[in-house]
Design an enzyme around this catalytic site. Structure first.
Site, mmCIF file in Angstrom:
data_model
loop_
_atom_site.group_PDB
_atom_site.id
_atom_site.type_symbol
_atom_site.label_atom_id
_atom_site.label_comp_id
_atom_site.label_asym_id
_atom_site.label_seq_id
_atom_site.Cartn_x
_atom_site.Cartn_y
_atom_site.Cartn_z
ATOM 1 N N HIS A 192 -2.057 -5.285 1.616
ATOM 2 C CA HIS A 192 -3.324 -6.025 1.497
ATOM 3 C C HIS A 192 -3.107 -7.676 0.881
ATOM 4 O O HIS A 192 -2.219 -7.936 0.130
ATOM 5 C CB HIS A 192 -4.017 -5.446 0.403
ATOM 6 N N LYS B 16 0.741 -1.015 -0.181
ATOM 7 C CA LYS B 16 0.022 -0.099 -0.185
ATOM 8 C C LYS B 16 0.754 1.304 0.105
ATOM 9 O O LYS B 16 2.103 1.256 0.272
ATOM 10 C CB LYS B 16 -0.835 -0.013 1.194
ATOM 11 N N PHE C 253 -15.342 4.006 7.142
ATOM 12 C CA PHE C 253 -13.948 4.282 6.718
ATOM 13 C C PHE C 253 -13.808 4.348 5.186
ATOM 14 O O PHE C 253 -12.504 4.469 4.524
ATOM 15 C CB PHE C 253 -13.053 3.349 7.474
ATOM 16 N N GLU D 249 -9.599 -10.540 -7.620
ATOM 17 C CA GLU D 249 -8.529 -9.429 -7.554
ATOM 18 C C GLU D 249 -7.226 -9.553 -8.611
ATOM 19 O O GLU D 249 -6.753 -8.479 -9.033
ATOM 20 C CB GLU D 249 -8.157 -9.583 -6.108
ATOM 21 N N ARG E 136 2.386 -6.275 8.885
ATOM 22 C CA ARG E 136 1.581 -5.170 9.496
ATOM 23 C C ARG E 136 2.105 -4.621 11.113
ATOM 24 O O ARG E 136 1.872 -3.484 11.258
ATOM 25 C CB ARG E 136 0.028 -5.484 9.515
ATOM 26 N N ARG F 221 -1.995 -14.142 4.591
ATOM 27 C CA ARG F 221 -2.637 -13.529 5.622
ATOM 28 C C ARG F 221 -1.900 -13.835 6.969
ATOM 29 O O ARG F 221 -1.871 -13.019 7.804
ATOM 30 C CB ARG F 221 -4.024 -13.890 5.887
ATOM 31 N N TYR G 182 -12.450 -2.037 -3.271
ATOM 32 C CA TYR G 182 -12.979 -2.180 -2.132
ATOM 33 C C TYR G 182 -14.374 -2.056 -2.027
ATOM 34 O O TYR G 182 -14.813 -1.725 -1.026
ATOM 35 C CB TYR G 182 -12.438 -1.134 -1.044
ATOM 36 N N THR H 4 -5.543 -7.130 10.564
ATOM 37 C CA THR H 4 -5.778 -5.804 9.988
ATOM 38 C C THR H 4 -5.173 -4.457 10.942
ATOM 39 O O THR H 4 -4.760 -3.936 10.125
ATOM 40 C CB THR H 4 -7.432 -5.556 9.929
ATOM 41 N N ASN I 253 -2.070 0.054 6.734
ATOM 42 C CA ASN I 253 -1.333 -1.132 7.388
ATOM 43 C C ASN I 253 -0.682 -1.671 6.243
ATOM 44 O O ASN I 253 -0.433 -2.940 6.587
ATOM 45 C CB ASN I 253 -2.429 -2.063 7.827
HETATM 46 P P1 IDP Z 1 -8.228 -6.974 5.468
HETATM 47 O O1 IDP Z 1 -7.223 -5.717 4.824
HETATM 48 O O2 IDP Z 1 -7.378 -7.352 6.825
HETATM 49 O O3 IDP Z 1 -8.679 -7.912 4.819
HETATM 50 P P2 IDP Z 1 -10.470 -5.395 5.709
HETATM 51 O O4 IDP Z 1 -11.646 -5.528 6.752
HETATM 52 O O5 IDP Z 1 -11.050 -6.343 4.539
HETATM 53 O O6 IDP Z 1 -9.126 -5.849 6.268
HETATM 54 O O7 IDP Z 1 -10.418 -4.032 5.367
HETATM 55 C C1 IDP Z 1 -9.825 -3.586 4.092
HETATM 56 C C2 IDP Z 1 -8.914 -2.463 4.328
HETATM 57 O O8 IDP Z 1 -9.613 -1.355 4.987
HETATM 58 C C3 IDP Z 1 -7.933 -2.662 5.659
HETATM 59 O O9 IDP Z 1 -6.731 -3.231 5.244
HETATM 60 C C4 IDP Z 1 -7.599 -1.238 5.981
HETATM 61 O O10 IDP Z 1 -6.882 -0.532 5.169
HETATM 62 C C5 IDP Z 1 -8.998 -0.621 6.103
HETATM 63 N N1 IDP Z 1 -9.694 -0.620 7.239
HETATM 64 C C6 IDP Z 1 -10.302 -1.595 7.814
HETATM 65 N N2 IDP Z 1 -10.932 -1.525 8.869
HETATM 66 C C7 IDP Z 1 -10.680 -0.207 9.308
HETATM 67 C C8 IDP Z 1 -11.126 0.880 10.199
HETATM 68 O O11 IDP Z 1 -12.015 0.467 11.126
HETATM 69 N N3 IDP Z 1 -10.799 2.095 9.981
HETATM 70 C C9 IDP Z 1 -10.040 2.639 9.031
HETATM 71 N N4 IDP Z 1 -9.707 1.708 8.083
HETATM 72 C C10 IDP Z 1 -10.074 0.364 8.123
HETATM 73 MG MG MG Z 2 -10.486 -7.652 3.370
#
Ligand code: IDP
Ligand code: MG
Length: 139
Positions: free
Chosen positions: A117, A11, A59, A128, A104, A87, A51, A93, A114
């Site tokens: 992805h 990212k 968010f 994807e 992360r 993962r 997304y 996350t 973070n």
């Molecule tokens: P993941 O990337 O671990 O699969 P997801 O829940 O799919 O997590 O969320 C996608 C992306 O959205 C995250 O990697 C992060 O960049 C962002 N994100 C997820 N939850 C939050 C939040 O609570 N606040 C702000 N950004 C978030």
């Molecule tokens: Mg995800």
């Protein structure tokens, strides 16, 4: 378990910190192979589409702004249980909740920024990968 493929994005936060190589090192040390890769900047439309599953989340707009704030490195990873394995390499996350030694934990800033992805299931991995790569890009 057969050899599987998954999709990765280094990212904008990690790219800005010159972290592409560091994330790839973790991928390779984790037993996965990079089989395609490309440096690019997402358009707002691409980030929204990528997304889309999160479009109702509070968010979402911030996430799209972050993901388009600078270049990213997209890649396709291959290996045993690649989806689950990557993962594990990434960690939770939220970097604050990620295990020691994960991407992360070591390179992320907060739950949004973070560092990287990884696809969450083989079906989403296939979608994807197809979003960014053509079949002929994959050896
Ligand atoms: P993941 O990337 O671990 O699969 P997801 O829940 O799919 O997590 O969320 C996608 C992306 O959205 C995250 O990697 C992060 O960049 C962002 N994100 C997820 N939850 C939050 C939040 O609570 N606040 C702000 N950004 C978030
Ligand atoms: Mg995800």
């Amino acid at each position: 378990m057969a050899i599987e493929r998954t999709f990765s994005i280094v990212k904008p936060d990690a790219v800005k910190k010159h972290g592409i190589g560091k994330v790839i090192a973790r991928i390779e040390e984790g037993g996965l192979k990079v089989v395609a890769g490309r440096y690019l900047r997402l358009t707002t439309e691409q980030a929204k589409a990528f997304y889309a599953v999160h479009k109702e989340r509070p968010f979402f707009n911030d996430l799209v702004a972050f993901m388009t704030s600078g270049p990213v490195f997209v890649s396709v990873l291959e290996g045993e249980n690649a989806v689950r394995r990557y993962r594990e390499v990434l960690g939770a996350t939220d970097p604050a909740k990620a295990d020691a030694g994960t991407v992360r934990k070591d390179f992320g800033t907060d739950v949004e920024k973070n560092a990287a992805h990884g696809s969450d299931a083989p079906e989403t991995a296939a979608q994807e990968i197809a979003f960014f790569f053509r079949g002929t890009d994959l050896a």
